[in-house]
Design a protein around this motif. Structure first.
Motif, PDB file in Angstrom:
ATOM      1  N   THR A   1       0.884  -1.010  -0.069  1.00  0.00           N
ATOM      2  CA  THR A   1      -0.045   0.088   0.214  1.00  0.00           C
ATOM      3  C   THR A   1       0.755   1.230  -0.175  1.00  0.00           C
ATOM      4  OG1 THR A   1      -1.742  -1.082   1.241  1.00  0.00           O
ATOM      5  CG2 THR A   1      -1.815   1.279   1.260  1.00  0.00           C
TER       6      THR A   1
ATOM      7  N   THR B   1     -11.649  -0.390  -7.440  1.00  0.00           N
ATOM      8  CA  THR B   1     -12.441  -1.042  -6.332  1.00  0.00           C
ATOM      9  C   THR B   1     -11.574  -1.932  -5.386  1.00  0.00           C
ATOM     10  OG1 THR B   1     -14.246  -0.741  -7.547  1.00  0.00           O
ATOM     11  CG2 THR B   1     -14.539  -2.059  -5.937  1.00  0.00           C
ATOM     12  N   GLY B   2     -11.658  -1.486  -4.029  1.00  0.00           N
ATOM     13  CA  GLY B   2     -10.916  -2.439  -3.282  1.00  0.00           C
ATOM     14  C   GLY B   2      -9.463  -2.141  -2.869  1.00  0.00           C
ATOM     15  N   GLU B   3      -8.969  -1.062  -3.568  1.00  0.00           N
ATOM     16  CA  GLU B   3      -7.492  -0.632  -3.305  1.00  0.00           C
ATOM     17  C   GLU B   3      -7.227   0.511  -2.709  1.00  0.00           C
ATOM     18  OE1 GLU B   3      -5.420  -2.061  -7.603  1.00  0.00           O
ATOM     19  OE2 GLU B   3      -6.576   0.121  -7.439  1.00  0.00           O
ATOM     20  N   SER B   4      -6.290   0.573  -2.069  1.00  0.00           N
ATOM     21  CA  SER B   4      -6.168   1.648  -0.898  1.00  0.00           C
ATOM     22  C   SER B   4      -5.004   2.397  -1.052  1.00  0.00           C
ATOM     23  CB  SER B   4      -6.541   1.311   0.508  1.00  0.00           C
ATOM     24  OG  SER B   4      -5.678   0.227   0.914  1.00  0.00           O
TER      25      SER B   4
ATOM     26  N   THR C   1      -9.795   3.710   1.101  1.00  0.00           N
ATOM     27  CA  THR C   1      -9.881   2.623   0.222  1.00  0.00           C
ATOM     28  C   THR C   1     -11.261   3.052  -0.649  1.00  0.00           C
ATOM     29  OG1 THR C   1      -9.402   1.140   2.114  1.00  0.00           O
ATOM     30  CG2 THR C   1     -10.733   0.097   0.184  1.00  0.00           C
ATOM     31  N   ARG C   2     -11.217   2.581  -1.855  1.00  0.00           N
ATOM     32  CA  ARG C   2     -12.297   2.981  -2.895  1.00  0.00           C
ATOM     33  C   ARG C   2     -13.340   1.829  -2.681  1.00  0.00           C
ATOM     34  NH1 ARG C   2     -12.239   5.919  -8.021  1.00  0.00           N
ATOM     35  NH2 ARG C   2     -14.069   5.413  -8.663  1.00  0.00           N
ATOM     36  N   VAL C   3     -14.391   1.883  -2.422  1.00  0.00           N
ATOM     37  CA  VAL C   3     -15.404   0.857  -1.967  1.00  0.00           C
ATOM     38  C   VAL C   3     -16.255   0.578  -3.401  1.00  0.00           C
ATOM     39  CG1 VAL C   3     -15.151   1.032   0.322  1.00  0.00           C
ATOM     40  CG2 VAL C   3     -16.895   2.458  -0.636  1.00  0.00           C
TER      41      VAL C   3
END
Length: 92
Positions: free
Chosen positions: A19, A45-48, A89-91
């Motif tokens: 990260t 999506t799901g990355e942070s 985090t992108r959700v």
């Protein structure tokens, strides 16, 4: 975010367990949000990534939620008094 995308976003920033940790304390105050928004736009999506700041980034959070409602989740990892670390985090 792929390793290539992380390097393209800012090759000088360290990674923590895959990260990116962006230390915004080293950036000019007037340009911090622009750099952070670039990182936000690069997330899948799901990355942070983690931001490290010298104050609580609540104004940034409010601005982010206004621009992209429901898109990002904020998790405070450290809450001052000298350093704040927040994982975003992108959700969606």
């Amino acid at each position: 975010m792929s390793a290539d995308a992380r390097q393209a976003a800012d090759p000088t920033q360290p990674e923590t367990a895959g990260t990116v940790e962006l230390d915004v304390r080293t950036l000019p105050h007037g340009g911090r949000h622009e750099v952070i928004f670039g990182h936000l736009n690069a997330l899948g999506t799901g990355e942070s990534f983690i931001i490290r700041n010298d104050h609580d980034p609540k104004p940034l959070r409010y601005q982010t939620e206004s621009l992209w409602p429901g898109t990002f989740e904020w998790n405070y990892l450290e809450t001052g008094p000298a350093v704040w670390r927040v994982e975003i985090t992108r959700v969606d």
